[in-house]
Design a protein around this motif. Sequence first.
Motif, PDB file in Angstrom:
ATOM      1  N   LEU A 345       2.948  32.403  47.933  1.00 13.67           N
ATOM      2  CA  LEU A 345       2.758  33.832  47.665  1.00 13.67           C
ATOM      3  C   LEU A 345       1.478  34.069  46.870  1.00 13.67           C
ATOM      4  O   LEU A 345       0.739  35.032  47.124  1.00 13.67           O
ATOM      5  N   LEU A 346       1.192  33.211  45.908  1.00 17.19           N
ATOM      6  CA  LEU A 346      -0.055  33.328  45.143  1.00 17.19           C
ATOM      7  C   LEU A 346      -1.277  33.168  46.046  1.00 17.19           C
ATOM      8  O   LEU A 346      -2.275  33.868  45.889  1.00 17.19           O
ATOM      9  N   VAL A 347      -1.187  32.245  47.011  1.00 16.07           N
ATOM     10  CA  VAL A 347      -2.278  32.077  47.974  1.00 16.07           C
ATOM     11  C   VAL A 347      -2.476  33.354  48.767  1.00 16.07           C
ATOM     12  O   VAL A 347      -3.601  33.858  48.925  1.00 16.07           O
ATOM     13  N   LEU A 348      -1.390  33.906  49.289  1.00 20.15           N
ATOM     14  CA  LEU A 348      -1.465  35.113  50.108  1.00 20.15           C
ATOM     15  C   LEU A 348      -2.107  36.263  49.323  1.00 20.15           C
ATOM     16  O   LEU A 348      -3.024  36.938  49.816  1.00 20.15           O
ATOM     17  N   LEU A 349      -1.642  36.481  48.099  1.00 17.58           N
ATOM     18  CA  LEU A 349      -2.155  37.599  47.302  1.00 17.58           C
ATOM     19  C   LEU A 349      -3.595  37.377  46.871  1.00 17.58           C
ATOM     20  O   LEU A 349      -4.393  38.327  46.823  1.00 17.58           O
ATOM     21  N   THR A 350      -3.958  36.140  46.570  1.00 14.44           N
ATOM     22  CA  THR A 350      -5.337  35.865  46.166  1.00 14.44           C
ATOM     23  C   THR A 350      -6.293  36.046  47.335  1.00 14.44           C
ATOM     24  O   THR A 350      -7.418  36.528  47.162  1.00 14.44           O
ATOM     25  N   VAL A 351      -5.860  35.676  48.535  1.00 12.40           N
ATOM     26  CA  VAL A 351      -6.683  35.913  49.724  1.00 12.40           C
ATOM     27  C   VAL A 351      -6.860  37.415  49.950  1.00 12.40           C
ATOM     28  O   VAL A 351      -7.965  37.884  50.248  1.00 12.40           O
ATOM     29  N   MET A 352      -5.784  38.187  49.800  1.00 11.95           N
ATOM     30  CA  MET A 352      -5.889  39.635  49.956  1.00 11.95           C
ATOM     31  C   MET A 352      -6.846  40.228  48.933  1.00 11.95           C
ATOM     32  O   MET A 352      -7.649  41.114  49.251  1.00 11.95           O
ATOM     33  N   LEU A 353      -6.786  39.731  47.708  1.00 10.48           N
ATOM     34  CA  LEU A 353      -7.699  40.217  46.676  1.00 10.48           C
ATOM     35  C   LEU A 353      -9.145  39.879  47.030  1.00 10.48           C
ATOM     36  O   LEU A 353     -10.042  40.705  46.857  1.00 10.48           O
ATOM     37  N   ASN A 354      -9.378  38.677  47.531  1.00  8.10           N
ATOM     38  CA  ASN A 354     -10.730  38.292  47.950  1.00  8.10           C
ATOM     39  C   ASN A 354     -11.226  39.188  49.072  1.00  8.10           C
ATOM     40  O   ASN A 354     -12.387  39.604  49.085  1.00  8.10           O
ATOM     41  N   TYR A 355     -10.341  39.499  50.019  1.00 10.07           N
ATOM     42  CA  TYR A 355     -10.753  40.359  51.137  1.00 10.07           C
ATOM     43  C   TYR A 355     -11.106  41.748  50.640  1.00 10.07           C
ATOM     44  O   TYR A 355     -12.151  42.307  51.004  1.00 10.07           O
ATOM     45  N   LYS A 356     -10.244  42.329  49.817  1.00  9.34           N
ATOM     46  CA  LYS A 356     -10.482  43.685  49.346  1.00  9.34           C
ATOM     47  C   LYS A 356     -11.720  43.762  48.456  1.00  9.34           C
ATOM     48  O   LYS A 356     -12.489  44.729  48.529  1.00  9.34           O
ATOM     49  N   ALA A 357     -11.915  42.769  47.604  1.00  9.33           N
ATOM     50  CA  ALA A 357     -13.123  42.757  46.774  1.00  9.33           C
ATOM     51  C   ALA A 357     -14.364  42.592  47.648  1.00  9.33           C
ATOM     52  O   ALA A 357     -15.438  43.101  47.324  1.00  9.33           O
ATOM     53  N   GLY A 358     -14.206  41.906  48.770  1.00 10.71           N
ATOM     54  CA  GLY A 358     -15.338  41.689  49.675  1.00 10.71           C
ATOM     55  C   GLY A 358     -15.779  42.934  50.401  1.00 10.71           C
ATOM     56  O   GLY A 358     -16.951  43.055  50.770  1.00 10.71           O
ATOM     57  N   ILE A 359     -14.855  43.892  50.615  1.00 14.57           N
ATOM     58  CA  ILE A 359     -15.234  45.121  51.315  1.00 14.57           C
ATOM     59  C   ILE A 359     -15.595  46.232  50.337  1.00 14.57           C
ATOM     60  O   ILE A 359     -15.927  47.342  50.741  1.00 14.57           O
ATOM     61  N   ALA A 360     -15.555  45.944  49.033  1.00 21.58           N
ATOM     62  CA  ALA A 360     -15.859  46.966  48.026  1.00 21.58           C
ATOM     63  C   ALA A 360     -17.312  47.419  48.144  1.00 21.58           C
ATOM     64  O   ALA A 360     -18.221  46.616  48.365  1.00 21.58           O
ATOM     65  N   GLY A 361     -17.500  48.688  47.986  1.00 17.56           N
ATOM     66  CA  GLY A 361     -18.852  49.228  47.960  1.00 17.56           C
ATOM     67  C   GLY A 361     -19.414  49.567  49.315  1.00 17.56           C
ATOM     68  O   GLY A 361     -20.512  50.117  49.409  1.00 17.56           O
ATOM     69  N   ARG A 362     -18.700  49.267  50.391  1.00 19.12           N
ATOM     70  CA  ARG A 362     -19.188  49.649  51.711  1.00 19.12           C
ATOM     71  C   ARG A 362     -19.028  51.152  51.910  1.00 19.12           C
ATOM     72  O   ARG A 362     -18.075  51.751  51.444  1.00 19.12           O
ATOM     73  N   SER A 363     -19.936  51.732  52.614  1.00 17.88           N
ATOM     74  CA  SER A 363     -19.896  53.174  52.812  1.00 17.88           C
ATOM     75  C   SER A 363     -18.829  53.543  53.828  1.00 17.88           C
ATOM     76  O   SER A 363     -18.628  52.859  54.825  1.00 17.88           O
ATOM     77  N   GLY A 364     -18.131  54.657  53.569  1.00 18.38           N
ATOM     78  CA  GLY A 364     -17.125  55.153  54.497  1.00 18.38           C
ATOM     79  C   GLY A 364     -15.897  54.276  54.533  1.00 18.38           C
ATOM     80  O   GLY A 364     -15.664  53.443  53.673  1.00 18.38           O
ATOM     81  N   ASP A 365     -15.097  54.497  55.534  1.00 19.41           N
ATOM     82  CA  ASP A 365     -13.872  53.723  55.753  1.00 19.41           C
ATOM     83  C   ASP A 365     -14.167  52.728  56.867  1.00 19.41           C
ATOM     84  O   ASP A 365     -14.211  53.096  58.035  1.00 19.41           O
TER      85      ASP A 365
END
Length: 384
Positions: A345-365
């Motif tokens: 579960l920690l792996v799953l959540l940490t991967v999700m956090l990495n993904y979301k942090a990776g898309i931060a700052g992009r314009s639009g949706d």
Amino acid sequence: MDNSGLLFQLASKGLLVGLLAGVIVWSSKDRNKFRKLVWVTVFLTFDVIMFGAFTRLTDSGLGCPDWPGCYGHSNPLAAMEHIRAAEALMPDGPVTVMKAWIEMIHRYLAMGIGVLIIAILVLSWRFWLRSGKTAPQFSPWFPLALFFFVCLQGAFGAWTVTMKLQPVIVTIHLLLGMVLLAMLTWVGARQNEHLPVAASARRLRWPAAIALLLLTIQILLGGWVSTNYAALACMDFPLCHGALVPEMDFDNGFTLWRSLGMTADGEYLPYPALTAIHWTHRVFAIVVAGHVGWVAWKAWRTEGLQKTGLALLGALALQIAIGISTISLKWPLALAVAHNGCAALLVLLTVMLNYKAGIAGRSGDPLQARQNDSPIRPHRTTNA
């Protein structure tokens, strides 16, 4: 039974598991069946990791001492004569009726994951071509990597049995299962839409990546503890044998290529070697908990990452509690399996956090832009 017949029967069982998962996908109300398929595969992979821990902790890894079948048969019922004979010779040995069923069910479930990954690969190619190769969430290259990776995982599963639970092979098998879960989670994250993420989340990219790296190392150390049966090498907490730094044998404890319970020279593994294995896992857990906890707290305070950060904090606290309880309660089976599941579960959540942090700052949706070209028009979701 000849090899072709055996492989056909085993493949049919893996296909049956895949079809049962497919029924769940196609009977769901979610119009985005591809996204549903990916997340059902993530769920099944999570379950197989936990069932693999149960297989290992019940000493069922050699319940069927050959591979891919059980004494040359596709199920323990057909191999019952051989299993009963082995059990009669060693009633407490690695081969019993129950252990044979545990091992083979684990193999059936693993084959089912392979079937689902093939389905993901085929569908991703189909949707990608239908979109004119303009829908990046359906890019087939990552599912193709998943296919080769699950084949590698299957090879290590075979070597786990044929090499008689060699600790380094079993540990790598465990780690590859976690990596497979991480890869599937990343594919699932590409299908989801996410809440807008603050541009400040970009500052969490490297800390989140380091958190995933530290977690990977800790899982390796935990796998080494489990595969060497060193979970109870330190029976007290927070000390170990009443000392902060007990007597330890790191040379033998961390010699990788050796048989289970033996040194590289063929002698029985000394107890201080088991202590070294356990103590290292316990001490490094402090480093992991500190960094992952800090990253999760920062995510909790960042717009668009609050739910993931809070879930990660909760999973980390639960994992620490389970780890301490397994020592205090002398390693009950349910807690030991839960310890492996919480690591997943920690792996799953940490991967999700990495993904979301990776898309931060992009314009639009970014995902809304993709959906304009999507062949399946998924509904808006905000799944973690």
